[in-house]
Design a protein around this motif. Structure first.
Motif, PDB file in Angstrom:
ATOM      1  N   VAL A 122      -2.255   1.217 -12.433  1.00 24.77           N
ATOM      2  CA  VAL A 122      -3.059   0.369 -13.311  1.00 24.77           C
ATOM      3  C   VAL A 122      -4.516   0.812 -13.231  1.00 24.77           C
ATOM      4  O   VAL A 122      -5.088   0.871 -12.146  1.00 24.77           O
ATOM      5  N   LEU A 123      -5.100   1.131 -14.378  1.00 25.84           N
ATOM      6  CA  LEU A 123      -6.502   1.519 -14.443  1.00 25.84           C
ATOM      7  C   LEU A 123      -7.410   0.299 -14.518  1.00 25.84           C
ATOM      8  O   LEU A 123      -8.476   0.270 -13.921  1.00 25.84           O
ATOM      9  N   LYS A 124      -6.972  -0.693 -15.293  1.00 26.85           N
ATOM     10  CA  LYS A 124      -7.777  -1.901 -15.469  1.00 26.85           C
ATOM     11  C   LYS A 124      -6.840  -3.067 -15.765  1.00 26.85           C
ATOM     12  O   LYS A 124      -5.966  -2.957 -16.620  1.00 26.85           O
ATOM     13  N   GLU A 125      -7.040  -4.154 -15.056  1.00 17.46           N
ATOM     14  CA  GLU A 125      -6.263  -5.366 -15.326  1.00 17.46           C
ATOM     15  C   GLU A 125      -6.951  -6.127 -16.451  1.00 17.46           C
ATOM     16  O   GLU A 125      -8.059  -6.624 -16.279  1.00 17.46           O
ATOM     17  N   ILE A 126      -6.316  -6.207 -17.586  1.00 18.52           N
ATOM     18  CA  ILE A 126      -6.885  -6.860 -18.753  1.00 18.52           C
ATOM     19  C   ILE A 126      -6.719  -8.375 -18.639  1.00 18.52           C
ATOM     20  O   ILE A 126      -7.631  -9.131 -18.923  1.00 18.52           O
ATOM     21  N   MET A 127      -5.539  -8.799 -18.249  1.00 22.78           N
ATOM     22  CA  MET A 127      -5.303 -10.217 -18.011  1.00 22.78           C
ATOM     23  C   MET A 127      -4.142 -10.375 -17.058  1.00 22.78           C
ATOM     24  O   MET A 127      -3.257  -9.531 -16.985  1.00 22.78           O
ATOM     25  N   SER A 128      -4.181 -11.445 -16.320  1.00 21.95           N
ATOM     26  CA  SER A 128      -3.113 -11.776 -15.391  1.00 21.95           C
ATOM     27  C   SER A 128      -3.043 -13.288 -15.316  1.00 21.95           C
ATOM     28  O   SER A 128      -4.070 -13.952 -15.186  1.00 21.95           O
ATOM     29  N   SER A 129      -1.852 -13.827 -15.435  1.00 19.55           N
ATOM     30  CA  SER A 129      -1.705 -15.265 -15.415  1.00 19.55           C
ATOM     31  C   SER A 129      -0.423 -15.652 -14.692  1.00 19.55           C
ATOM     32  O   SER A 129       0.565 -14.921 -14.745  1.00 19.55           O
ATOM     33  N   LYS A 180      -7.150  -9.717  -4.654  1.00 18.78           N
ATOM     34  CA  LYS A 180      -6.633  -8.479  -4.045  1.00 18.78           C
ATOM     35  C   LYS A 180      -7.743  -7.485  -3.708  1.00 18.78           C
ATOM     36  O   LYS A 180      -7.610  -6.730  -2.748  1.00 18.78           O
ATOM     37  N   LYS A 181      -8.822  -7.496  -4.463  1.00 17.17           N
ATOM     38  CA  LYS A 181      -9.927  -6.577  -4.150  1.00 17.17           C
ATOM     39  C   LYS A 181     -10.607  -6.972  -2.848  1.00 17.17           C
ATOM     40  O   LYS A 181     -10.905  -6.117  -2.011  1.00 17.17           O
ATOM     41  N   LYS A 182     -10.835  -8.268  -2.667  1.00 18.20           N
ATOM     42  CA  LYS A 182     -11.469  -8.728  -1.430  1.00 18.20           C
ATOM     43  C   LYS A 182     -10.559  -8.556  -0.225  1.00 18.20           C
ATOM     44  O   LYS A 182     -11.023  -8.479   0.907  1.00 18.20           O
ATOM     45  N   LYS A 234       6.403  -4.212  -8.783  1.00 21.60           N
ATOM     46  CA  LYS A 234       4.944  -4.314  -8.774  1.00 21.60           C
ATOM     47  C   LYS A 234       4.513  -4.280  -7.316  1.00 21.60           C
ATOM     48  O   LYS A 234       5.003  -5.052  -6.494  1.00 21.60           O
ATOM     49  N   ILE A 235       3.592  -3.365  -7.032  1.00 28.60           N
ATOM     50  CA  ILE A 235       3.156  -3.128  -5.653  1.00 28.60           C
ATOM     51  C   ILE A 235       1.638  -3.046  -5.639  1.00 28.60           C
ATOM     52  O   ILE A 235       1.039  -2.408  -6.506  1.00 28.60           O
ATOM     53  N   ASN A 236       1.002  -3.675  -4.670  1.00 26.09           N
ATOM     54  CA  ASN A 236      -0.447  -3.552  -4.486  1.00 26.09           C
ATOM     55  C   ASN A 236      -0.707  -2.858  -3.165  1.00 26.09           C
ATOM     56  O   ASN A 236      -0.113  -3.205  -2.146  1.00 26.09           O
ATOM     57  N   MET A 237      -1.604  -1.864  -3.197  1.00 27.98           N
ATOM     58  CA  MET A 237      -1.874  -1.039  -2.015  1.00 27.98           C
ATOM     59  C   MET A 237      -3.372  -0.850  -1.816  1.00 27.98           C
ATOM     60  O   MET A 237      -4.164  -1.047  -2.736  1.00 27.98           O
ATOM     61  N   GLU A 238      -3.720  -0.405  -0.608  1.00 26.40           N
ATOM     62  CA  GLU A 238      -5.119  -0.114  -0.280  1.00 26.40           C
ATOM     63  C   GLU A 238      -5.628   1.126  -1.002  1.00 26.40           C
ATOM     64  O   GLU A 238      -6.767   1.175  -1.432  1.00 26.40           O
ATOM     65  N   SER A 239      -4.755   2.142  -1.114  1.00 29.17           N
ATOM     66  CA  SER A 239      -5.194   3.420  -1.685  1.00 29.17           C
ATOM     67  C   SER A 239      -3.987   4.206  -2.186  1.00 29.17           C
ATOM     68  O   SER A 239      -2.844   3.856  -1.887  1.00 29.17           O
ATOM     69  N   LEU A 240      -4.265   5.283  -2.892  1.00 27.35           N
ATOM     70  CA  LEU A 240      -3.191   6.177  -3.322  1.00 27.35           C
ATOM     71  C   LEU A 240      -2.510   6.816  -2.115  1.00 27.35           C
ATOM     72  O   LEU A 240      -1.293   7.012  -2.117  1.00 27.35           O
ATOM     73  N   THR A 244      -2.984  -1.337  -8.001  1.00 23.45           N
ATOM     74  CA  THR A 244      -1.735  -1.917  -8.483  1.00 23.45           C
ATOM     75  C   THR A 244      -0.874  -0.799  -9.041  1.00 23.45           C
ATOM     76  O   THR A 244      -1.323  -0.015  -9.876  1.00 23.45           O
ATOM     77  N   VAL A 245       0.355  -0.742  -8.562  1.00 22.47           N
ATOM     78  CA  VAL A 245       1.302   0.285  -8.982  1.00 22.47           C
ATOM     79  C   VAL A 245       2.502  -0.402  -9.631  1.00 22.47           C
ATOM     80  O   VAL A 245       3.046  -1.364  -9.087  1.00 22.47           O
ATOM     81  N   ILE A 246       2.874   0.097 -10.794  1.00 22.92           N
ATOM     82  CA  ILE A 246       4.120  -0.312 -11.427  1.00 22.92           C
ATOM     83  C   ILE A 246       5.097   0.829 -11.175  1.00 22.92           C
ATOM     84  O   ILE A 246       4.850   1.967 -11.568  1.00 22.92           O
ATOM     85  N   CYS A 247       6.166   0.517 -10.498  1.00 23.49           N
ATOM     86  CA  CYS A 247       7.137   1.541 -10.114  1.00 23.49           C
ATOM     87  C   CYS A 247       8.455   1.253 -10.822  1.00 23.49           C
ATOM     88  O   CYS A 247       8.996   0.156 -10.711  1.00 23.49           O
ATOM     89  N   MET A 248       8.929   2.231 -11.560  1.00 20.51           N
ATOM     90  CA  MET A 248      10.201   2.115 -12.272  1.00 20.51           C
ATOM     91  C   MET A 248      11.258   2.880 -11.489  1.00 20.51           C
ATOM     92  O   MET A 248      11.072   4.058 -11.174  1.00 20.51           O
TER      93      MET A 248
END
Length: 156
Positions: A144-151, A62-64, A113-119, A70-74
């Motif tokens: 999300v500040l830091k992704e610790i693990m993802s699987s 996702k960075k490349k 769960k949403i991934n975006m370019e910027s705020l 990464t946003v977690i939206c409730m």
């Protein structure tokens, strides 16, 4: 067990290997399991037919791809009858930005769960798309500040 048809330890080993690397060839898997290619090929076809293997995918960086946020939206709905829930689910599926959506039990109704370019892009998404879905009562966003693990692997 895992499925109505018999799944043995060899099938589980094949599934574990494919979860780690779905590009492994039948020959490579057979070598790992000390088998010949033909029975491994037949087992994989059986697992696909049983829908234990739903599909093969590529996991992208996702960075490349320039979507590092990464946003977690409730989301909590105002009204909870079946029609409102079905309508929300249908509308959320139309938003390509939403990567995952779960209907929850508890304080919130849906976890997105949403991934975006910027705020700024996320703000625009909420303003022009998400907030236009009827019946949303509360929308809380967590960044999300830091992704610790993802699987994508299941422990089987």
């Amino acid at each position: 067990m895992l499925h109505s048809e018999k799944i043995d330890e060899t099938d589980l080993k094949i599934l574990r290997i494919l979860q780690k690397d779905a590009k492994k060839t039948t020959k490579e898997i057979a070598e790992i399991l000390n088998l010949t290619s033909s029975p491994v090929y037949e087992r994989i076809k059986k697992l696909e037919k049983q829908k234990l293997i739903k599909k093969y995918v590529a996991i992208l960086d996702k960075k490349k791809l320039n979507i590092p946020i990464t946003v977690i939206c409730m989301v909590s709905l105002r009204y909870h009858n079946e029609g409102f829930i079905d309508k929300f689910e249908k509308q959320i599926k139309e938003l390509k930005e939403v990567q995952e959506c779960y209907h929850m039990a508890g304080k919130v109704d849906f976890f997105l769960k949403i991934n975006m370019e910027s705020l700024d892009n996320y703000h625009e998404f909420v303003r022009t798309k998400l907030s236009r879905i009827e019946n949303i009562g509360v929308l809380e966003s967590y960044f999300v500040l830091k992704e610790i693990m993802s699987s994508t692997e299941y422990c089987i």
